[in-house]
Design a protein around this motif. Structure first.
Motif, PDB file in Angstrom:
ATOM      1  N   GLN A 185     -28.892 -58.147  37.486  1.00  0.00           N
ATOM      2  CA  GLN A 185     -29.557 -56.613  37.803  1.00  0.00           C
ATOM      3  C   GLN A 185     -30.104 -56.310  38.711  1.00  0.00           C
ATOM      4  O   GLN A 185     -30.726 -56.718  39.225  1.00  0.00           O
ATOM      5  N   ARG A 186     -30.011 -54.817  38.294  1.00  0.00           N
ATOM      6  CA  ARG A 186     -30.304 -53.489  39.427  1.00  0.00           C
ATOM      7  C   ARG A 186     -31.833 -54.085  38.631  1.00  0.00           C
ATOM      8  O   ARG A 186     -31.960 -52.586  38.020  1.00  0.00           O
ATOM      9  N   LYS A 187     -33.012 -53.893  39.381  1.00  0.00           N
ATOM     10  CA  LYS A 187     -34.630 -53.870  39.378  1.00  0.00           C
ATOM     11  C   LYS A 187     -35.116 -53.923  40.715  1.00  0.00           C
ATOM     12  O   LYS A 187     -35.192 -54.812  41.698  1.00  0.00           O
ATOM     13  N   PRO A 188     -36.579 -53.484  40.533  1.00  0.00           N
ATOM     14  CA  PRO A 188     -37.596 -53.879  41.028  1.00  0.00           C
ATOM     15  C   PRO A 188     -37.980 -54.832  41.712  1.00  0.00           C
ATOM     16  O   PRO A 188     -38.676 -55.808  41.021  1.00  0.00           O
ATOM     17  N   VAL A 189     -37.645 -55.387  42.998  1.00  0.00           N
ATOM     18  CA  VAL A 189     -38.202 -56.495  42.889  1.00  0.00           C
ATOM     19  C   VAL A 189     -38.795 -56.300  44.548  1.00  0.00           C
ATOM     20  O   VAL A 189     -38.927 -55.255  45.653  1.00  0.00           O
ATOM     21  N   ARG A 415     -45.308 -63.157  56.351  1.00  0.00           N
ATOM     22  CA  ARG A 415     -44.760 -63.677  57.224  1.00  0.00           C
ATOM     23  C   ARG A 415     -45.651 -62.171  58.129  1.00  0.00           C
ATOM     24  O   ARG A 415     -46.130 -62.879  59.207  1.00  0.00           O
ATOM     25  N   HIS A 416     -45.245 -61.376  57.956  1.00  0.00           N
ATOM     26  CA  HIS A 416     -44.858 -59.902  59.131  1.00  0.00           C
ATOM     27  C   HIS A 416     -46.686 -59.549  59.442  1.00  0.00           C
ATOM     28  O   HIS A 416     -47.156 -58.986  59.289  1.00  0.00           O
ATOM     29  N   LYS A 417     -47.223 -59.892  57.446  1.00  0.00           N
ATOM     30  CA  LYS A 417     -48.488 -59.190  57.213  1.00  0.00           C
ATOM     31  C   LYS A 417     -48.678 -57.739  57.073  1.00  0.00           C
ATOM     32  O   LYS A 417     -49.314 -57.288  57.083  1.00  0.00           O
ATOM     33  N   LYS A 418     -47.214 -57.504  56.795  1.00  0.00           N
ATOM     34  CA  LYS A 418     -47.507 -55.408  57.443  1.00  0.00           C
ATOM     35  C   LYS A 418     -46.811 -55.816  55.193  1.00  0.00           C
ATOM     36  O   LYS A 418     -46.510 -56.758  54.220  1.00  0.00           O
ATOM     37  N   PRO A 419     -47.428 -54.384  55.103  1.00  0.00           N
ATOM     38  CA  PRO A 419     -46.896 -53.741  53.235  1.00  0.00           C
ATOM     39  C   PRO A 419     -45.689 -53.841  52.586  1.00  0.00           C
ATOM     40  O   PRO A 419     -44.542 -53.659  53.608  1.00  0.00           O
ATOM     41  N   ILE A 420     -45.188 -53.753  51.490  1.00  0.00           N
ATOM     42  CA  ILE A 420     -44.106 -54.388  51.006  1.00  0.00           C
ATOM     43  C   ILE A 420     -43.945 -53.198  50.502  1.00  0.00           C
ATOM     44  O   ILE A 420     -44.848 -52.517  49.365  1.00  0.00           O
ATOM     45  N   ILE A 421     -43.095 -52.923  49.901  1.00  0.00           N
ATOM     46  CA  ILE A 421     -42.864 -52.346  48.437  1.00  0.00           C
ATOM     47  C   ILE A 421     -41.952 -53.243  47.300  1.00  0.00           C
ATOM     48  O   ILE A 421     -41.123 -54.053  48.114  1.00  0.00           O
ATOM     49  N   PHE A 422     -41.520 -52.183  46.212  1.00  0.00           N
ATOM     50  CA  PHE A 422     -40.809 -52.867  44.846  1.00  0.00           C
ATOM     51  C   PHE A 422     -39.651 -52.081  45.702  1.00  0.00           C
ATOM     52  O   PHE A 422     -39.701 -50.635  45.761  1.00  0.00           O
ATOM     53  N   LYS A 423     -38.362 -52.476  45.652  1.00  0.00           N
ATOM     54  CA  LYS A 423     -36.597 -51.400  45.923  1.00  0.00           C
ATOM     55  C   LYS A 423     -36.418 -52.155  44.657  1.00  0.00           C
ATOM     56  O   LYS A 423     -35.588 -53.136  44.792  1.00  0.00           O
ATOM     57  N   ALA A 424     -35.266 -51.245  44.236  1.00  0.00           N
ATOM     58  CA  ALA A 424     -34.392 -51.496  43.009  1.00  0.00           C
ATOM     59  C   ALA A 424     -33.181 -52.107  43.814  1.00  0.00           C
ATOM     60  O   ALA A 424     -32.714 -50.842  44.313  1.00  0.00           O
ATOM     61  N   THR A 425     -32.872 -53.197  43.809  1.00  0.00           N
ATOM     62  CA  THR A 425     -31.988 -54.187  44.299  1.00  0.00           C
ATOM     63  C   THR A 425     -31.114 -54.672  43.972  1.00  0.00           C
ATOM     64  O   THR A 425     -31.643 -55.528  42.171  1.00  0.00           O
ATOM     65  N   LYS A 426     -29.321 -55.157  43.443  1.00  0.00           N
ATOM     66  CA  LYS A 426     -29.786 -55.753  42.630  1.00  0.00           C
ATOM     67  C   LYS A 426     -29.412 -57.478  42.830  1.00  0.00           C
ATOM     68  O   LYS A 426     -28.592 -57.331  44.328  1.00  0.00           O
TER      69      LYS A 426
END
Length: 947
Positions: A185-189, A415-426
């Motif tokens: 499914q395409r949904k935010p991860v 790993r990178h200690k950088k902010p991440i996002i939620f992104k809708a991908t399949k």
């Protein structure tokens, strides 16, 4: 003085005072290797049919081992060795996680990343480089683990990149697919812009971050409709626009806005100002009064949220309209109660929009850059840099109402200690939220014994709050997802399992590269060859490690029916390896993967901060080993309460070193008094032994029961405290202090001396076994110095029956406890008296004890030998009623008064005690009567009964 020295039985031993661990430990490791200790121990124990399996949660094959690795492996080793002493056949197969991003990053540093992505042939060699790198890391880590003194089946290590394991991981996924737990499914991860891949929850840290908190407005496209719902007829009010007050902490997501969420069954108020009408949650008006303070405002009315559902408002960036939807994820504790909603960038947003058939629109690429068709101000710009640009745009167009900076917990890539996002991908997901499946997992969690108890609640909560498990990654180095997918509709081939199993058979021989090299024409007809493609995604590394429990090597050693007796990992594995093992085991095998789980905390510094390279507060295990030896590190692990976060610092290591010295010195003293003891010839029967020696053995036996109990319950920090108390207080300060006179001055082969040596012999055997799971190197060294003990210490079990239970004694065991207390009190008074009277030795002192009833009778029995117990030259026991009233009562011991005097008699030049009479015997001058008896050859020597 030399003539007296030769007449004494002074201690001697090759067991050095200085541990010299740094040099001795590697030699002992070589000896263990030569003896093939792990394998030989198992051969011996197999006959007993008692087996104990420790399942190793795989560390990652990248970099040197850190202090957390040392903590984990040493805890496992302590448990394993304690089980050996309890007669178990043990199984501990070390494992490693070998796929994933950190290894890829190491190889990418050496190669051009763009070439890797574009050319398939480079990807093939890239995987080989990853494999070589992982093997090199494993070799290094294995060497470091062995240096820690860990017993394990090092020849049969389980690597997730072994071809058999790669095939097994794919088989497990096929089983999950066949049981309808797999879907796409395409949904935010969670998406890391640096990794350019989805992340598992276990790969996410929530760290503090500063964010923009803004309130902006969206204008209604049909105010007439709203005024009708509100039943407003006032013409002046009707002229004004209706604007929602919307709150967000991610301004960069506003372009992807697809809806506006409000709380169901909640009241929303319409507030009239001079030019506009604003909508806000009634509950949050007070918290947002500053918005209206400068404006004259009036609350027109309040209505239920359900009446606002589906009303449309103008989008800020596009010529389109978005509607109001109802969602329970809206929080009425902060903000405005009206939330900007983007199904592309929030899981809760996605779920809320899904029920209204609103789908993600995908405005950014994998690097977090806006595409070229949105708005001039943000086209082709990085999302986080656009926060200020968007706020400026809102302000310019009169949409911005309020802005501020907040500090809050925000997801970061671990790993990178950088902010991440939620992104809708399949992506590919495993279903977790089905009620029947949740019930089964919870049932399994309850069947498992969790140590400490709080960890059961923790993992249950994490599982119930967890969304479906995203198992796909968009990388190169990992196990491929074994699916044949329709190019047009994304559906899986109906005969997928049958067809893919043929490829898996090849993977067993040549590894995962087979998946990429294998041509579909070998398994598909001409039509299907054009329709279908192999999945390009790889599996989450947690899925890899979650399949170890049913890997071929693990089963071949432990059999299918056996599940591990215990798993020991850090608290972070509740959402990682523990969780993945529970899920895969339930779906593929319908059972729990382990019987017990021991959870330990993180290692922190003395300020309470986690060990981190960026902070610069790390303490490397190799640094401790170089300066102190492994034993100090092992003792630190055992003496720490692992159920909480564990502190380490230089001061703590120094303190642990002092603990070690106390244990070593106790053992050294005992060994030094056994230099001429042959247990076969010299050990005497218990009915011939002195009372205090019987007490010492009985105390050892009772301590051993407690020690075995602590090992069984995995309470190692309590065990260390108890062990130190035994060595420092019961032994060094009491028993060993008392026996010195008897050991050194009595005839060499006297009953009194052999009684003591028999006791010491049993004590050192027990003591060396107690410490062997923790201080393995020291225990091994001690064992080689114990008379007639030649085999390895780990080939023996606990000595359970040291002393006869019904042996008659004049002094009951509990009465020695009273003597022990009296000795402590006398020692306190002696120290003050010696400093006050300027006395150097306690042997210059005479003690008079005034006591009542039972205590008087006890002390009277011991009277002649109390001087040896209290280490003075004379002790007189008198009735309490003869005591001078000036003598103070003892506060801790009832019915006792203690009087101390200087004993002005003559000093024996041999034993240094003071006596009324001093004798001359041959070449010896000025000796006491006791020493005279002990020196005369024809005489049997001095007689002792108690001490």
């Amino acid at each position: 003085m030399n003539i007296y020295k030769k007449s004494l039985n002074l201690p001697k031993t090759k067991f050095s005072m200085r541990a010299n661990l740094i040099h001795k430990e590697p030699q002992i490791i070589k000896k263990w290797k030569k003896e093939k200790i792990y394998y030989n121990l198992n051969k011996k124990s197999k006959k007993k049919k008692k087996k104990f399996v420790i399942h190793d949660g795989p560390p990652y094959a990248n970099g040197n081992i850190h202090i957390g690795h040392a903590l984990n492996k040493i805890l496992k080793d302590i448990i394993l060795k304690s089980k050996i002493l309890s007669g178990y056949y043990i199984s501990f197969i070390p494992s490693w996680d070998c796929h994933g991003l950190p290894i890829e990053h190491q190889i990418e540093k050496k190669k051009n990343k763009k070439k890797i992505i574009k050319k398939k042939i480079i990807k093939k060699f890239f995987r080989k480089d990853c494999q070589k790198y992982a093997l090199k890391q494993i070799k290094n880590q294995k060497k470091n683990f062995i240096r820690l003194g860990i017993f394990a089946d090092w020849k049969n290590s389980i690597l997730t990149m072994d071809y058999n394991n790669q095939a097994n991981i794919m088989k497990n996924l096929l089983k999950i697919y066949e049981k309808n737990f797999l879907y796409s499914q395409r949904k935010p991860v969670y998406w890391c812009l640096k990794c350019q891949s989805s992340l598992a929850e276990a790969e996410v840290d929530h760290l503090k971050k500063k964010s923009h908190s803004i309130i902006f407005t969206m204008k209604s496209e049909s105010p007439k409709k709203i005024f009708k719902i509100l039943n407003i007829k006032n013409k002046n009010i009707k002229k004004k626009s209706i604007n929602l007050l919307i709150w967000t902490t991610t301004p960069w997501t506003i372009p992807s806005n697809q809806a506006i969420s409000i709380k169901p069954k909640s009241l929303y108020s319409f507030i009239e100002t001079k030019k506009k009408i604003f909508v806000i949650s009634k509950k949050l008006i007070k918290k947002n009064l500053e918005i209206f303070k400068k404006k004259k405002y009036k609350i027109i009315c309040s209505i239920l949220s359900e009446k606002l559902e589906n009303l449309k408002f103008f989008h800020i960036f596009f010529k389109k309209k978005v509607k109001i939807i109802l969602s329970n994820h809206v929080n009425l504790d902060s903000g405005t109660g009206i939330v900007h909603t983007s199904p592309d960038h929030g899981l809760e947003d996605y779920i809320a929009c899904k029920s209204y058939n609103i789908k993600p629109i995908n405005l950014i690429n994998s690097k977090g850059i806006y595409k070229d068709n949105i708005n001039k101000i943000i086209n082709k710009k990085k999302i986080f840099k656009c926060n200020k640009i968007i706020i400026k745009f809102l302000k310019k167009n009169n949409f911005l109402i309020k802005k501020s900076i907040i500090k809050h917990n925000y997801p970061h890539c671990w790993r990178h200690k950088k902010p991440i996002i939620f992104k809708a991908t399949k992506q590919w997901f495993i279903k977790l939220n089905e009620k029947n499946f949740q019930k089964k997992i919870i049932k399994n969690i309850k069947k498992i014994k969790w140590i400490p108890k709080w960890s059961e609640k923790n993992i249950t909560k994490l599982f119930l709050n967890r969304p479906d498990w995203c198992i796909s990654r968009q990388r190169i180095w990992g196990v491929p997802i074994p699916l044949l997918i329709n190019k047009k509709n994304g559906k899986i081939h109906k005969k997928n399992s049958i067809l893919v199993k043929k490829i898996i058979q090849k993977i067993k021989l040549k590894g995962i590269q087979t998946w990429y090299d294998f041509k579909l024409k070998k398994i598909l007809n001409k039509k299907d060859q054009k329709k279908y493609k192999k999945s390009k995604d790889i599996l989450d590394v947690w899925f890899d490690s979650g399949c170890i429990h049913n890997s071929k090597k693990y089963i071949s050693i432990n059999s299918k029916k056996e599940i591990s007796d215990i798993c020991i990992e850090g608290v972070d594995q509740h959402r990682g390896w523990f969780m993945s093992s529970l899920i895969t085991s339930e779906i593929t095998q319908n059972q729990k993967p382990f019987k017990k789980v021991l959870t330990h905390g993180f290692v922190i510094d003395h300020h309470g901060r986690k060990m981190s390279k960026s902070i610069g507060n790390t303490i490397q295990p190799n640094d401790i080993i170089k300066n102190y030896g492994v034993e100090i590190l092992r003792l630190w692990v055992a003496s720490s309460n692992y159920s909480k976060d564990i502190t380490i610092s230089k001061d703590i290591i120094e303190q642990i070193s002092e603990f070690y010295r106390k244990i070593r010195n106790t053992c050294r003293f005992i060994l030094s008094n056994l230099y001429d003891f042959d247990p076969k010839k010299d050990a005497i029967c218990q009915n011939q032994m002195l009372e205090i020696d019987i007490w010492a053995i009985k105390k050892t036996q009772l301590t051993q029961k407690k020690i075995i109990y602590f090992y069984k319950k995995y309470n190692f920090h309590k065990l260390v405290k108890y062990l130190l108390k035994f060595c420092s207080i019961y032994m060094s300060s009491f028993y060993l202090d008392i026996i010195k006179n008897r050991q050194y001055t009595m005839k060499k082969n006297s009953i009194g001396r052999k009684s003591c040596q028999t006791s010491l012999y049993f004590i050192i055997i027990c003591l060396s076994k107690w410490i062997s799971p923790i201080l393995s190197f020291t225990a091994d060294e001690i064992w080689t110095h114990i008379p007639q003990k030649k085999k390895n210490i780990f080939t023996y079990n606990w000595n359970k029956n040291i002393i006869k239970k019904n042996f008659y004694k004049k002094i009951k065991f509990k009465n020695w406890k009273k003597i022990f207390k009296i000795k402590n009190e006398i020692n306190k008074i002696l120290e003050k008296f010696k400093s006050y009277k300027n006395i150097k030795s306690s042997l210059e002192i005479k003690i008079i004890l005034y006591s009542k009833k039972k205590l008087f009778n006890l002390l009277k029995i011991l009277e002649k030998e109390l001087k040896f117990i209290f280490i003075v030259s004379k002790v007189i026991v008198k009735n309490y009623y003869y005591a001078d009233q000036k003598i103070k009562k003892n506060k801790k011991i009832k019915n006792l008064k203690i009087k101390i005097k200087k004993y002005s008699k003559k000093k024996c030049q041999r034993c240094w005690s003071y006596s009324k009479k001093i004798f001359y015997y041959k070449k010896y001058k000025k000796i006491c009567n006791r020493c005279l008896l002990n020196l005369m050859k024809k005489n049997i020597g001095e007689k002792r009964y108690f001490a």
